[in-house]
Design a protein around this motif. Structure first.
Motif, short mmCIF file in Angstrom:
data_model
loop_
_atom_site.label_atom_id
_atom_site.label_comp_id
_atom_site.label_asym_id
_atom_site.label_seq_id
_atom_site.Cartn_x
_atom_site.Cartn_y
_atom_site.Cartn_z
N PHE A 112 21.88 -1.67 -8.50
CA PHE A 112 21.40 -1.19 -9.80
C PHE A 112 20.53 0.02 -9.61
O PHE A 112 20.20 0.40 -8.47
N ARG A 113 20.15 0.63 -10.71
CA ARG A 113 19.22 1.75 -10.68
C ARG A 113 18.01 1.45 -11.55
O ARG A 113 18.12 0.76 -12.55
N LYS A 114 16.88 1.97 -11.14
CA LYS A 114 15.66 1.83 -11.94
C LYS A 114 15.75 2.74 -13.15
O LYS A 114 16.03 3.92 -13.04
N ARG A 115 15.51 2.17 -14.30
CA ARG A 115 15.56 2.94 -15.54
C ARG A 115 14.32 3.81 -15.69
O ARG A 115 13.23 3.42 -15.33
N ASP A 170 0.85 -1.19 0.00
CA ASP A 170 0.00 0.00 0.00
C ASP A 170 0.89 1.25 0.00
O ASP A 170 0.88 2.05 0.93
N ILE A 171 1.68 1.38 -1.06
CA ILE A 171 2.62 2.48 -1.22
C ILE A 171 2.49 2.96 -2.66
O ILE A 171 2.43 2.16 -3.59
N ALA A 172 2.45 4.25 -2.86
CA ALA A 172 2.23 4.81 -4.18
C ALA A 172 3.42 4.57 -5.10
O ALA A 172 4.56 4.43 -4.66
N ASP A 173 3.15 4.54 -6.40
CA ASP A 173 4.21 4.43 -7.40
C ASP A 173 5.24 5.54 -7.21
O ASP A 173 4.89 6.69 -6.91
N GLY A 174 6.52 5.21 -7.42
CA GLY A 174 7.57 6.22 -7.44
C GLY A 174 7.79 6.97 -6.15
O GLY A 174 8.20 8.13 -6.17
N THR A 175 7.55 6.31 -5.03
CA THR A 175 7.68 7.00 -3.74
C THR A 175 9.12 7.18 -3.30
O THR A 175 9.48 8.23 -2.74
N TYR A 176 9.98 6.20 -3.55
CA TYR A 176 11.30 6.19 -2.93
C TYR A 176 12.44 6.41 -3.93
O TYR A 176 12.40 5.93 -5.06
N VAL A 232 16.27 -1.85 -15.68
CA VAL A 232 17.31 -1.41 -14.75
C VAL A 232 18.58 -1.04 -15.50
O VAL A 232 18.80 -1.45 -16.65
N ASP A 233 19.42 -0.25 -14.84
CA ASP A 233 20.71 0.15 -15.39
C ASP A 233 21.82 -0.21 -14.41
O ASP A 233 21.64 -0.15 -13.18
N ILE A 290 7.42 0.95 -6.68
CA ILE A 290 7.36 2.03 -5.68
C ILE A 290 8.62 2.89 -5.69
O ILE A 290 8.72 3.84 -4.92
N ALA A 291 9.58 2.57 -6.57
CA ALA A 291 10.82 3.35 -6.69
C ALA A 291 10.69 4.39 -7.81
O ALA A 291 10.01 4.16 -8.80
N ARG A 292 11.37 5.50 -7.63
CA ARG A 292 11.39 6.53 -8.66
C ARG A 292 12.34 6.14 -9.80
O ARG A 292 13.23 5.31 -9.61
N THR A 293 12.18 6.76 -10.92
CA THR A 293 13.15 6.61 -12.00
C THR A 293 14.52 7.07 -11.49
O THR A 293 14.63 8.15 -10.89
N GLY A 294 15.53 6.25 -11.70
CA GLY A 294 16.87 6.57 -11.23
C GLY A 294 17.15 6.12 -9.81
O GLY A 294 18.28 6.28 -9.32
N ALA A 295 16.16 5.55 -9.13
CA ALA A 295 16.36 5.09 -7.75
C ALA A 295 17.43 4.02 -7.69
O ALA A 295 17.50 3.14 -8.55
#
Length: 211
Positions: free
Chosen positions: A208-211, A116-122, A179-180, A147-152
């Motif tokens: 890694f990072r989220k693309r 129960d966490i919004a998209d792109g929170t962290y 991922v990158d 739930i991770a931001r782009t580049g997280a």
């Protein structure tokens, strides 16, 4: 729970369901840091924290996944500059973590289900001791990416035996388009104080990072 840290560990490794996790960690919470982590020289949380410090301190909002009593978060250098949340299935473990005053908030949740966490929170996701025997498998990675931001930045420790047995290699291959910079670092889970049977246990830390 038994008071022998080796017996504690074998009990934890034998867990099969979220309900069993809740029951075992409810009993273990108050003695986890002193009886298990200290006596077994459990240094995996510190290893994850140090690797995160090299890769992700520019991230201000961090989720500690399977946070337990907060061993990872309290080992992060300059953690006072971060807003760190904790998520775990055990309210008793989270209660111990909350007493340390290192988290912005604690979240009780089953990582095998939607969060129960919004998209792109962290801006960063870290974890140690969660992706292991009897705990959480690779299916949880999709939800963590959501739930991770782009580049997280992600710094996730995975027990080596669990990595092979539960399909993490295949999952990371499938996640390549999302991922990158995926790399793995092999570390020991315990230090010189561990019992003979587990002194050579290893984990793979995925970075890694989220693309």
């Amino acid at each position: 729970m038994p008071t022998d840290p080796k017996s504690d560990l074998e009990t934890a490794y034998a867990l099969q369901t979220p309900e069993q996790n809740r029951e075992v960690y409810a009993d273990w919470a108050k003695t986890y840091d002193g009886n298990f982590a200290s006596r077994m020289d459990y240094h995996l949380p510190k290893m994850v924290a140090l690797i995160f410090a090299k890769n992700g301190l520019a991230s201000t909002t961090v989720l500690d996944v399977g946070a337990g009593t907060g061993l990872l978060a309290e080992s992060i250098p300059a953690r006072g500059l971060l807003e760190i949340d904790a998520v775990d299935i055990s309210p008793q473990m989270l209660a111990v973590a909350a007493e340390k005053k290192i988290y912005r908030k604690t979240i009780e949740a089953d990582l095998t289900k939607p969060l129960d966490i919004a998209d792109g929170t962290y801006g960063a996701i870290v974890s140690s001791g969660t992706f292991t025997h009897g705990h959480v498998g690779p299916e949880a990675l999709d939800e963590l990416l959501r739930i991770a931001r782009t580049g997280a930045v992600f710094v996730l420790a995975i027990n080596d035996a669990h990595f092979e047995a539960r399909g993490f290699a295949e999952k990371f291959s499938a996640l390549e388009p999302q991922v990158d910079g995926l790399k793995f670092q092999s570390v020991t889970i315990y230090g010189l104080g561990a019992d003979v049977e587990h002194k050579d246990d290893t984990a793979r830390i995925a970075v890694f990072r989220k693309r």
